[in-house]
Write a protein that holds these residues in place. Structure first.
Motif, PDB file in Angstrom:
ATOM      1  N   UNK A 167       0.850  -1.193   0.000  1.00 45.16           N
ATOM      2  CA  UNK A 167       0.000   0.000   0.000  1.00 45.16           C
ATOM      3  C   UNK A 167       0.881   1.236   0.000  1.00 45.16           C
ATOM      4  N   UNK A 168       0.617   2.131  -0.936  1.00 41.68           N
ATOM      5  CA  UNK A 168       1.298   3.427  -0.941  1.00 41.68           C
ATOM      6  C   UNK A 168       0.390   4.424  -0.244  1.00 41.68           C
ATOM      7  N   UNK A 169       0.800   4.869   0.918  1.00 46.99           N
ATOM      8  CA  UNK A 169       0.032   5.822   1.706  1.00 46.99           C
ATOM      9  C   UNK A 169       0.580   7.219   1.433  1.00 46.99           C
ATOM     10  N   UNK A 170      -0.219   8.022   0.735  1.00 49.47           N
ATOM     11  CA  UNK A 170       0.244   9.343   0.340  1.00 49.47           C
ATOM     12  C   UNK A 170      -0.657  10.429   0.917  1.00 49.47           C
ATOM     13  N   UNK A 171      -0.035  11.484   1.364  1.00 51.36           N
ATOM     14  CA  UNK A 171      -0.802  12.636   1.832  1.00 51.36           C
ATOM     15  C   UNK A 171      -1.291  13.464   0.644  1.00 51.36           C
ATOM     16  N   UNK A 172      -0.420  13.594  -0.382  1.00 44.42           N
ATOM     17  CA  UNK A 172      -0.740  14.396  -1.562  1.00 44.42           C
ATOM     18  C   UNK A 172      -0.355  13.615  -2.810  1.00 44.42           C
ATOM     19  N   UNK A 173      -1.215  13.540  -3.807  1.00 40.19           N
ATOM     20  CA  UNK A 173      -0.872  12.822  -5.044  1.00 40.19           C
ATOM     21  C   UNK A 173       0.254  13.501  -5.814  1.00 40.19           C
ATOM     22  N   UNK A 197      -0.994  10.048   7.801  1.00 43.35           N
ATOM     23  CA  UNK A 197      -0.709   9.137   8.906  1.00 43.35           C
ATOM     24  C   UNK A 197      -1.297   9.719  10.182  1.00 43.35           C
ATOM     25  N   UNK A 198      -2.152   8.932  10.829  1.00 47.00           N
ATOM     26  CA  UNK A 198      -2.676   9.350  12.112  1.00 47.00           C
ATOM     27  C   UNK A 198      -1.750   8.912  13.225  1.00 47.00           C
ATOM     28  N   UNK A 199      -1.558   7.608  13.327  1.00 49.83           N
ATOM     29  CA  UNK A 199      -0.657   7.049  14.323  1.00 49.83           C
ATOM     30  C   UNK A 199      -0.305   5.626  13.942  1.00 49.83           C
ATOM     31  N   UNK A 237      -5.514   9.228   9.430  1.00 45.40           N
ATOM     32  CA  UNK A 237      -6.275  10.250  10.140  1.00 45.40           C
ATOM     33  C   UNK A 237      -7.772  10.042   9.999  1.00 45.40           C
ATOM     34  N   UNK A 238      -8.190   9.414   8.903  1.00 44.56           N
ATOM     35  CA  UNK A 238      -9.617   9.154   8.722  1.00 44.56           C
ATOM     36  C   UNK A 238     -10.094   7.941   9.510  1.00 44.56           C
ATOM     37  N   UNK A 239      -9.149   7.226  10.150  1.00 46.74           N
ATOM     38  CA  UNK A 239      -9.527   6.107  10.997  1.00 46.74           C
ATOM     39  C   UNK A 239      -9.298   4.731  10.404  1.00 46.74           C
ATOM     40  N   UNK A 240      -8.831   4.649   9.179  1.00 41.32           N
ATOM     41  CA  UNK A 240      -8.597   3.353   8.540  1.00 41.32           C
ATOM     42  C   UNK A 240      -7.290   2.742   9.028  1.00 41.32           C
ATOM     43  N   UNK A 241      -7.320   1.443   9.363  1.00 38.67           N
ATOM     44  CA  UNK A 241      -6.115   0.722   9.767  1.00 38.67           C
ATOM     45  C   UNK A 241      -5.559  -0.028   8.563  1.00 38.67           C
ATOM     46  N   UNK A 242      -4.312   0.274   8.197  1.00 37.82           N
ATOM     47  CA  UNK A 242      -3.629  -0.446   7.114  1.00 37.82           C
ATOM     48  C   UNK A 242      -2.631  -1.389   7.759  1.00 37.82           C
ATOM     49  N   UNK A 243      -2.918  -2.674   7.684  1.00 37.44           N
ATOM     50  CA  UNK A 243      -2.045  -3.660   8.312  1.00 37.44           C
ATOM     51  C   UNK A 243      -0.703  -3.715   7.593  1.00 37.44           C
ATOM     52  N   UNK A 244       0.354  -3.922   8.386  1.00 36.54           N
ATOM     53  CA  UNK A 244       1.695  -3.920   7.808  1.00 36.54           C
ATOM     54  C   UNK A 244       2.652  -4.765   8.641  1.00 36.54           C
ATOM     55  N   UNK A 245       3.517  -5.478   7.931  1.00 39.27           N
ATOM     56  CA  UNK A 245       4.670  -6.126   8.557  1.00 39.27           C
ATOM     57  C   UNK A 245       5.904  -5.249   8.426  1.00 39.27           C
ATOM     58  N   UNK A 246       5.935  -4.475   7.343  1.00 38.76           N
ATOM     59  CA  UNK A 246       7.061  -3.569   7.073  1.00 38.76           C
ATOM     60  C   UNK A 246       6.495  -2.213   6.670  1.00 38.76           C
TER      61      UNK A 246
END
Length: 517
Positions: free
Chosen positions: A214-220, A328-330, A339-348
């Motif tokens: 998953x690429x988590x981006x604040x701005x495209x 990123x919220x936390x 920040x919207x509340x979605x949890x993205x599971x990750x090992x790395x």
């Protein structure tokens, strides 16, 4: 004074040039010195243990050029392959082969980190101070000309923000700048934080073996696809001689890139529409393109990223990767909560959050005992600093291949050394202009630029103090006769207590043929 062109020679010497950095720019500068006058003496001081600069430092999966190789290769030694975008390892091999072919490799002193350089007008020489990694000794080099080819990135520190709760994360966190050689992402869930060229390169390369990326981006970011191999390259080099074919390819990409950039700046709405149309074609009409691929700025306000054969789009379409546009919220034990509340599971988690900029490698310059404050200087033709004699820096284009500008600068400096010798003068210095001083000469609006831009030299509001980011325009500008450069002061050294540069005025209208002898 310690120094010589060979890595293991500690005899005192007065060199023609010291080149700082053995990356793309430094090797190119050395080659131009060798081609122009082989008898000139120079040394390359490289802080790292190998040549290559960026291409030796970064080892993350899939690292590749973000410019076409037909203009990224040196003008005097064109790229011989057909790939438009090349892997980092191939670029590193190209640099090593070039250094060996032109006798540059034997002139490099590895493990020499330059920390300062001082100009003395009474001798018309630079005294360069470096720390030698092998024993921690402080060593010195004296030269007639100093060329800073260290780029503008801090190789020792990347931009790594702190995230709330990251200490609770049970997985592994890495940064691309310091990629662990033993990291195994096979079958694992990976989150890449960021949306720049590094993140866009990482995602498809990690996705080949990972369970999901998953690429988590604040701005495209604006992303365009280019062919990995240019079919025209294969045809033209088969039809014509390789030398002529490479020249045609060079100009094809030079003109194409300049025209594309200029049209994008003049007609940004059309550029946005064209990029969006291609993205929709790649991902389909049902994909939320306006969420994940619609930046809130115009093309080339930040760099437009390229992907070979649309590899990023392909891995998204296959389901091996996705993009989440959120902040990123936390961190939590099992992943990243947005920040919207979605949890993205990750090992790395890969923090591809950008680089840190550092002008001229963080070197402190002094002229006759006075420290040079870079933001108080103005850049002449993108290569010299006002008030700083016999010095150049190399900064490539932000909208085109870095090498295009590096080649122009290095060739010009070699000619300038000839001019000093032919006219029997010792120094040349740009006179600070009476022009409106504009922005820093790195004019992108990217976050990594804005964080450090105030530490950089400035540019003026007109040529030759203004940077146009246009190779064709610069090509004409760099062909001017040095005797006609009214912004430059040429002079002979003066052995006096005060600097001969201290009394040089900044004329409102530069007079032709300035000299100080």
């Amino acid at each position: 004074m310690i120094g010589q062109s060979r890595p293991n020679d500690d005899d005192p010497v007065d060199l023609d040039m010291v080149i700082i950095g053995a990356g793309l720019s430094g090797i190119g500068a050395a080659c131009h010195m060798t081609m122009d006058r082989p008898e000139r003496t120079y040394v390359i001081l490289e802080a790292r243990a190998d040549l290559g600069g960026t291409w030796d430092l970064f080892r993350y999966p899939g690292i590749r050029s973000d410019s076409d190789m037909f203009t990224f290769g040196y003008s005097f030694r064109p790229w011989a392959g057909h790939r438009t975008i090349a892997d980092g390892s191939d670029i590193l091999d190209y640099l090593r082969d070039t250094a060996a072919e032109y006798g540059v490799a034997e002139r490099i002193r590895y493990g020499h980190k330059v920390i300062g350089a001082s100009w003395d007008s009474s001798t018309a020489r630079w005294d360069v101070t470096a720390i030698r990694a092998a024993d921690g000794a402080v060593v010195y080099f004296r030269c007639r000309w100093l060329s800073a080819c260290a780029g503008y990135y801090d190789h020792d520190n990347g931009h790594r923000p702190s995230f709330e709760g990251e200490n609770t994360f049970d997985g592994t966190m890495v940064t691309p700048q310091f990629w662990p050689t033993d990291l195994d992402w096979s079958g694992k869930k990976v989150v890449v934080i960021g949306s720049g060229a590094t993140a866009i390169t990482l995602v498809p390369n990690l996705a080949r073996d990972a369970e999901h990326v998953t690429m988590l981006q604040r701005t495209p970011t604006y992303i365009v696809s280019v062919p990995a191999v240019d079919p025209f390259s294969e045809r033209i080099t088969a039809l014509l001689s390789p030398q002529l074919g490479r020249k045609i390819l060079f100009w094809k990409y030079v003109v194409g890139n300049v025209v594309s950039y200029e049209l994008s700046k003049k007609f940004p709405a059309i550029s946005r529409w064209l990029i969006r149309r291609d993205t929709v074609k790649r991902l389909g009409p049902d994909y939320p393109v306006d969420v994940d691929f619609a930046p809130p700025y115009d093309p080339w306000d930040q760099r437009v990223c390229v992907v070979p054969d649309g590899d990023l789009f392909d891995c998204i379409e296959s389901g091996k990767a996705d993009i989440v546009t959120d902040s990123v919220g936390c961190f939590e034990a099992t992943g990243v909560r947005t920040e919207s509340g979605r949890l993205i599971e990750a090992d790395i988690v890969v923090s591809a959050t950008g680089l840190t900029m550092l002008p001229i490698g963080g070197i402190e310059l002094t002229v006759d005992g006075e420290k040079v404050d870079l933001p108080d200087t103005v850049v002449f033709k993108g290569m010299m600093l006002s008030g700083v004699p016999n010095f150049n820096l190399v900064m490539g284009y932000t909208n085109n291949s870095w090498t295009l500008k590096a080649d122009l600068v290095s060739a010009r400096i070699a000619a300038m050394l000839d001019h000093l010798s032919d006219r029997d003068v010792d120094y040349v210095v740009p006179i600070k202009p009476s022009v409106s001083i504009g922005s820093a000469f790195v004019d992108l609006k990217s976050g990594y630029v804005q964080r450090a831009v105030e530490a950089f030299p400035r540019q003026g509001d007109r040529t030759p103090w203004r940077l146009h980011q246009n190779y064709l325009r610069d090509l004409k500008m760099f062909r001017s006769e040095l005797d006609e450069e009214t912004e430059l002061l040429f002079g002979k050294r003066i052995t006096s207590i005060s600097s001969p540069l201290a009394s040089v005025p900044a004329p409102s209208t530069p007079r032709k043929g300035h000299s100080h002898a």
